[in-house]
Design an enzyme around this catalytic site. Structure first.
Site, short mmCIF file in Angstrom:
data_model
loop_
_atom_site.label_atom_id
_atom_site.label_comp_id
_atom_site.label_asym_id
_atom_site.label_seq_id
_atom_site.Cartn_x
_atom_site.Cartn_y
_atom_site.Cartn_z
CE LYS A 283 1.56 4.48 -3.32
NZ LYS A 283 1.60 3.63 -2.12
CB CYS B 249 -1.82 2.64 -0.74
SG CYS B 249 -0.37 1.89 0.04
CG ASP C 66 0.17 1.30 -4.37
OD1 ASP C 66 0.60 2.12 -5.18
OD2 ASP C 66 0.37 1.37 -3.15
N1 TIU Z 1 -0.92 -0.29 -1.38
C1 TIU Z 1 -1.25 -0.52 -0.11
O1 TIU Z 1 -2.39 -0.35 0.29
N2 TIU Z 1 -0.26 -1.05 0.73
C2 TIU Z 1 -0.50 -1.90 1.78
O2 TIU Z 1 0.42 -2.30 2.48
N3 TIU Z 1 -1.80 -2.30 1.98
C3 TIU Z 1 -2.25 -3.21 2.86
O3 TIU Z 1 -3.46 -3.33 3.03
N4 TIU Z 1 -1.38 -3.97 3.53
#
Ligand code: TIU
Length: 221
Positions: free
Chosen positions: A129, A162, A24
């Protein structure tokens, strides 16, 4: 066989089974005006992970080892967005709302793209995802199986959301998981530190942790 100097103990690996998972690294989390900032976070902290993540990418590509990228995003019709996720809390903008990088956390919008510094190369799988974990409602497990991977190095953001969720999912599926500590960041430094501790505690209950330097040294060796 190679060995990465890691915590809580060395990480032995078969190069043919080792892959890099980049979680991500999207504009929505890394740049102002996206999902991360809409939740009230200072997104500038995440940029600390970029140099180590770039070094890992270069090292895996040079060694001819697989790299898989993920992106958290939803279909434009939001049919894969549970109301429980959309309606949570009181963010400045909700998923699907228009922002300076297009609709927040929606596939195909500029905010869903991986930052230019870490852009996937042609042929590298990119898994979209809808959840925090990369296994839920995706073809990630099949991609790992097709590549013959059993041992995964994790980089990405955010460490405790994530990245950790995906590591736990992978650990339960029998993968050896190692977190590249300097190639992962959180909006909350204390959460990152706690995540590293809880991964390696109890004899590596979730897996291993090592610096990008230690990983690259083992790939070279
Ligand atoms: N990719 C991921 O970690 N999604 C989140 O929403 N992370 C946050 O820390 N908000």
């Amino acid at each position: 066989m190679g060995v990465i100097a890691a915590q809580p103990f060395d990480f032995p690996f078969e190069p043919g089974q080792l892959g890099l998972v980049m979680i991500d690294f999207q504009r929505d989390f890394m740049e102002p005006g996206g999902f991360g900032e809409s939740l009230g976070n200072d997104v500038s902290l995440l940029r600390n992970a970029i140099p180590a993540a770039q070094a890992l990418l270069a090292g895996f590509r040079a060694a001819g080892l697989p790299v898989i990228h993920t992106r958290e995003c939803h279909r434009p019709d939001l049919s894969d967005l549970p109301a429980a996720k959309r309606d949570r809390g009181n963010p400045r903008q909700r998923i699907g709302d228009p922002g300076p990088m297009g609709r927040i956390l929606v596939a195909g919008e500029p905010g869903a793209e991986i930052i230019p510094e870490l852009r996937p190369q042609p042929g590298e799988p990119v898994i979209d995802k809808p959840g925090k974990g990369a296994f839920y409602a995706t073809g990630f497990a099949q991609t790992l199986s097709q590549l013959g991977l059993r041992q995964l190095i994790f980089a990405g953001v955010t460490t405790e959301v994530c990245v950790q969720t995906t590591m736990r999912e992978a650990n339960d599926r029998g993968f050896d998981c190692l977190l590249a500590t300097d190639a992962s960041e959180s909006y909350f430094p204390a959460f990152k530190a706690a995540t590293v501790e809880m991964i390696i505690a109890q004899g590596g209950i979730v897996g291993w942790a090592a610096s990008s330097g230690a990983i690259l040294e083992a790939l070279d060796g």
